[in-house]
Design an enzyme around this catalytic site. Structure first.
Site, PDB file in Angstrom:
ATOM      1  NE  ARG A  21      -1.556   0.497   3.878  1.00  0.00           N
ATOM      2  CZ  ARG A  21      -0.750   1.514   4.784  1.00  0.00           C
ATOM      3  NH1 ARG A  21      -0.743   3.063   4.242  1.00  0.00           N
ATOM      4  NH2 ARG A  21      -0.113   1.428   5.714  1.00  0.00           N
ATOM      5  NE  ARG A 150     -13.358 -24.397  24.487  1.00  0.00           N
ATOM      6  CZ  ARG A 150     -13.695 -25.027  25.221  1.00  0.00           C
ATOM      7  NH1 ARG A 150     -13.119 -25.737  26.305  1.00  0.00           N
ATOM      8  NH2 ARG A 150     -15.118 -25.581  25.284  1.00  0.00           N
ATOM      9  CB  CYS A 170      -1.237  -3.583  12.485  1.00  0.00           C
ATOM     10  SG  CYS A 170      -1.067  -2.391  11.066  1.00  0.00           S
ATOM     11  NE  ARG A 190      -4.764  -4.909   9.499  1.00  0.00           N
ATOM     12  CZ  ARG A 190      -4.050  -4.049   8.674  1.00  0.00           C
ATOM     13  NH1 ARG A 190      -3.606  -4.647   7.542  1.00  0.00           N
ATOM     14  NH2 ARG A 190      -3.888  -2.858   8.903  1.00  0.00           N
ATOM     15  CG  ASN A 201       3.386  -4.654  17.294  1.00  0.00           C
ATOM     16  OD1 ASN A 201       3.794  -4.851  16.149  1.00  0.00           O
ATOM     17  ND2 ASN A 201       3.102  -3.546  17.744  1.00  0.00           N
ATOM     18  CE1 TYR A 233       6.408  -1.235   4.098  1.00  0.00           C
ATOM     19  CE2 TYR A 233       6.840  -1.650   6.213  1.00  0.00           C
ATOM     20  CZ  TYR A 233       5.906  -1.266   5.229  1.00  0.00           C
ATOM     21  OH  TYR A 233       4.539  -1.315   5.326  1.00  0.00           O
TER      22      TYR A 233
END
Length: 288
Positions: A21, A150, A170, A190, A201, A233
């Protein structure tokens, strides 16, 4: 953190070059999982210096339900600035300010920040008000009352609001798991920027695991990081190769203020990192 370096090596060996993108270009793999045992230390990357202050403040910002960069900028955290600036550039209010000038206005002018600093209904909004549901409050209550459930899920992906978000989430789905008095957390992400985003993260969600464990009287155990599109990247390849050549150091320890019993009571001063040894800073441009 050989676990992280193994991901980097895997992408170099098995990854495919793909358009994206941002028109930067990536080397990417689809589907990868890492596991971090928090009993062995806090998984803060040591093959480059990490900005822990930004990690903590961003997590507290999420937990506040905040979606405006004003709080972050006030605390010299600049990881989200590009997205509202990009939107501002497309507005009738844009006066050819640079990003630096835009951030200064956000910091010094609360009215300007209110008007131009919002990212839309991103993480914090979904965590604390997903169509009227406070997911954080529900999760903590459910972990205490029904630890074998669960359904201990935290979801940031709200399809009806994606077009209002500066950047769709994300890291989209979290599941907690309780076993023998220990709490684990699995994150499904994702999309993951391997050089800039994923180390951030790993530390952030490990810290969230520790915080939730403390307020539910459990021991933090394992952070499992499941990735969809994991990519390097094209303008980060050199930096990642540099890290692969470095030798990981022993993980540090993260100490939380033991007096905190409510997730909303945590403040920046309640986190102490001990014995963090790392290599030098590696910089890279963010793809917007």
């Amino acid at each position: 953190m050989n676990t992280y370096l193994d991901l980097c090596r895997f992408i170099f060996q098995k990854g495919s070059f793909r358009k994206d993108r941002t028109n930067t270009g990536t080397k990417s793999v689809f589907g990868y999982q890492m596991r971090f045992n928090l009993e062995e230390g806090f998984p803060l990357l040591t093959t480059k210096k990490m900005n822990l202050r930004s990690i903590i403040h961003e997590l507290l910002w999420f937990l506040k339900g905040d979606t405006n960069i004003f709080y972050l900028v006030q605390n010299n955290v600049n990881i989200w600035n590009e997205w509202p600036y990009q939107k501002y550039q497309q507005s009738d209010f844009f006066q050819n300010e640079t990003l630096k000038e835009f951030v200064k206005k956000i910091k010094n002018d609360p009215l300007f920040a209110t008007k131009h600093g919002n990212l839309g209904p991103v993480y914090g909004k979904q965590w604390r008000d997903f169509n009227g549901v406070d997911q954080i409050k529900f999760l903590i209550s459910e972990i205490k009352a029904n630890p074998n459930s669960r359904r201990l899920i935290l979801n940031s992906w709200n399809p009806s609001l994606l077009n209002q978000m500066a950047l769709p989430p994300c890291h989209v789905l979290i599941q907690f798991y309780v076993h023998q008095g220990k709490l684990s957390l699995q994150l499904y992400q994702r999309s993951g920027d391997v050089f800039l985003g994923i180390p951030f993260n790993i530390a952030s969600y490990s810290l969230l695991l520790m915080m939730v464990a403390q307020v539910t009287n459990l021991q933090p155990y394992e952070f499992i990081h499941t990735l969809g599109d994991a990519h390097i990247y094209s303008n980060h390849i050199t930096q990642v190769q540099t890290q692969i050549q470095r030798t990981p150091k022993k993980l540090p320890q993260m100490i939380l203020n033991p007096d905190i019993k409510n997730i909303d009571d945590f403040k920046f001063i309640d986190f102490i990192l001990k014995n963090y040894q790392c290599d030098g800073i590696l910089k890279g441009d963010i793809a917007v």
